[in-house]
Design a protein around this motif. Sequence first.
Motif, short mmCIF file in Angstrom:
data_model
loop_
_atom_site.label_atom_id
_atom_site.label_comp_id
_atom_site.label_asym_id
_atom_site.label_seq_id
_atom_site.Cartn_x
_atom_site.Cartn_y
_atom_site.Cartn_z
N ASN B 12 -9.31 79.18 -31.65
CA ASN B 12 -8.98 78.09 -30.95
C ASN B 12 -7.59 77.72 -31.14
O ASN B 12 -7.20 76.42 -31.20
CB ASN B 12 -10.27 76.96 -31.26
CG ASN B 12 -11.42 77.43 -31.22
OD1 ASN B 12 -11.59 77.94 -30.03
ND2 ASN B 12 -12.37 77.02 -32.07
N GLY B 13 -6.74 78.44 -31.68
CA GLY B 13 -5.31 78.12 -32.12
C GLY B 13 -5.30 77.52 -33.56
O GLY B 13 -4.11 76.81 -33.72
N VAL B 14 -6.26 77.58 -33.98
CA VAL B 14 -6.29 76.80 -35.40
C VAL B 14 -6.26 77.89 -36.46
O VAL B 14 -7.11 79.21 -36.41
CB VAL B 14 -7.69 76.22 -35.96
CG1 VAL B 14 -7.78 75.72 -37.08
CG2 VAL B 14 -7.81 74.93 -34.68
N THR B 102 -10.62 64.94 -30.43
CA THR B 102 -10.26 66.41 -29.96
C THR B 102 -9.71 67.23 -31.06
O THR B 102 -9.90 68.24 -31.21
CB THR B 102 -9.53 66.29 -28.54
OG1 THR B 102 -10.48 65.46 -27.74
CG2 THR B 102 -9.09 67.70 -28.11
N HIS B 103 -8.93 66.60 -31.68
CA HIS B 103 -8.26 67.21 -33.09
C HIS B 103 -9.47 67.85 -34.01
O HIS B 103 -9.27 68.86 -34.39
CB HIS B 103 -7.49 66.21 -33.99
CG HIS B 103 -6.16 65.47 -33.42
ND1 HIS B 103 -5.41 66.14 -32.82
CD2 HIS B 103 -5.67 64.17 -33.87
CE1 HIS B 103 -4.31 65.46 -32.61
NE2 HIS B 103 -4.47 64.32 -33.28
N ALA B 106 -11.57 71.00 -32.55
CA ALA B 106 -10.95 72.22 -32.37
C ALA B 106 -10.98 72.75 -33.88
O ALA B 106 -11.20 74.01 -34.03
CB ALA B 106 -9.43 72.24 -32.06
N ASN B 107 -10.69 71.89 -34.88
CA ASN B 107 -11.10 72.29 -36.11
C ASN B 107 -12.33 72.60 -36.66
O ASN B 107 -12.62 73.57 -37.12
CB ASN B 107 -10.43 71.13 -37.04
CG ASN B 107 -9.05 71.30 -37.40
OD1 ASN B 107 -8.27 72.13 -37.08
ND2 ASN B 107 -8.34 70.02 -37.86
N LEU B 116 -13.73 78.00 -28.36
CA LEU B 116 -13.75 77.13 -27.15
C LEU B 116 -13.22 77.50 -26.03
O LEU B 116 -12.17 78.10 -26.15
CB LEU B 116 -13.10 75.84 -27.84
CG LEU B 116 -13.93 74.98 -28.97
CD1 LEU B 116 -13.01 73.68 -29.28
CD2 LEU B 116 -15.37 74.65 -28.43
N VAL B 119 -12.09 71.88 -23.76
CA VAL B 119 -12.52 70.39 -23.99
C VAL B 119 -11.93 69.41 -23.28
O VAL B 119 -10.61 69.61 -23.14
CB VAL B 119 -12.15 70.30 -25.56
CG1 VAL B 119 -12.84 68.93 -25.92
CG2 VAL B 119 -12.83 71.56 -26.34
#
Lengths: 196, 196
Positions: B12-14, B102-103, B106-107, B116, B119
């Motif tokens: 998810n870019g995390v 939303t922060h 994702a985490n 995901l 969202v």
Amino acid sequence: MTTTSQDRAAMNGVDVPVLFATLDLVREQQELGEFQFRARNEWVSGTHNRTFVDGFYGAGQEDATRDRPFVLDADHPAVLVGQDHGPTAVEYLLHAIAACLTHGIANVAAARGIELHRVASTVEGDISLLGMLGIDTGVRNGYRQIRVHFEIEGDATAEQLEAVVRRSQDRSAVYDVLTHGTDVVVDVHASPDETR
Amino acid sequence: MTTTSQDRAAMNGVDVPVLFATLDLVREQQELGEFQFRARNEWVSGTHNRTFVDGFYGAGQEDATRDRPFVLDADHPAVLVGQDHGPTAVEYLLHAIAACLTHGIANVAAARGIELHRVASTVEGDISLLGMLGIDTGVRNGYRQIRVHFEIEGDATAEQLEAVVRRSQDRSAVYDVLTHGTDVVVDVHASPDETR
């Protein structure tokens, strides 16, 4: 210093006759005071997401004066495992309180015939991440204190200038929500992977 | 679908390994979880004002990774006697709640290994201006209700996806402040016109 009637009309950049006319109108037709503000947010990647702010309902109708949405990026900084594409959500709260009080200061001063020379503020918010990280759920997730410091200069006594800030604080929507809280309802429509 | 270890690291870019390492570090040295966020605001004209967000304290030091401030303009729309140079302060609150949740989504999803796809959220806030305009001081100044509606799509069941949103809500700093309120201190340094 001489003040022309045109200066007076636009005291502090506030159109005072229109401000008073607006107040009179809402006093007579109180349903015009009912507003609904809106925002829509889209996740981008990781902790980066983006909000679009445009239409709202108020003064008895859908507002049609905004010709484009305002676009607001939010992210976490690197130390919080983000890429710093924008302020964090909690920093936006500090902006919101400063902005709301300053909106009001300009209006209140104009209504009282006080010319402002400068208004600046700094905001600090103390927060522990132990709650939100799930390390100590006895620690609250949000700020335990927010401090706003105003510097205000204008054509009035120190007492009158401070009274302008205090009136703005008494009437501030953001101050009210941040100090008293409000009802927040979160609902979810989840679309699962159909193949599961 | 195959997921390489590189994809997994950046779910998810995390950056999940860095996220877990950060959690472990703060768990061991809890003083690293103490943060202070800051903003400074300058009045421009009328209801238009501008906030600068840059430095903050956290993880045991002053953060030095931001090379420029984020600049946020706030104003009132025309119907509220402003010039619409930016969202109003109360609209920033709606952005803040959507961004914070939303922060977290994702985490939390990344930590749970849930990929995901989308969202998105919409936020509405109902507010009467009768209090803040001084027409009926029995009416609260702030929002009486804020509603957040999430659409979430991902590689998990509907129940798992909803649980991600609920966990984010349980851990959200902005949700905590908006629902419970916090201590807000406002102090003023007034510089009067010396000739008065």
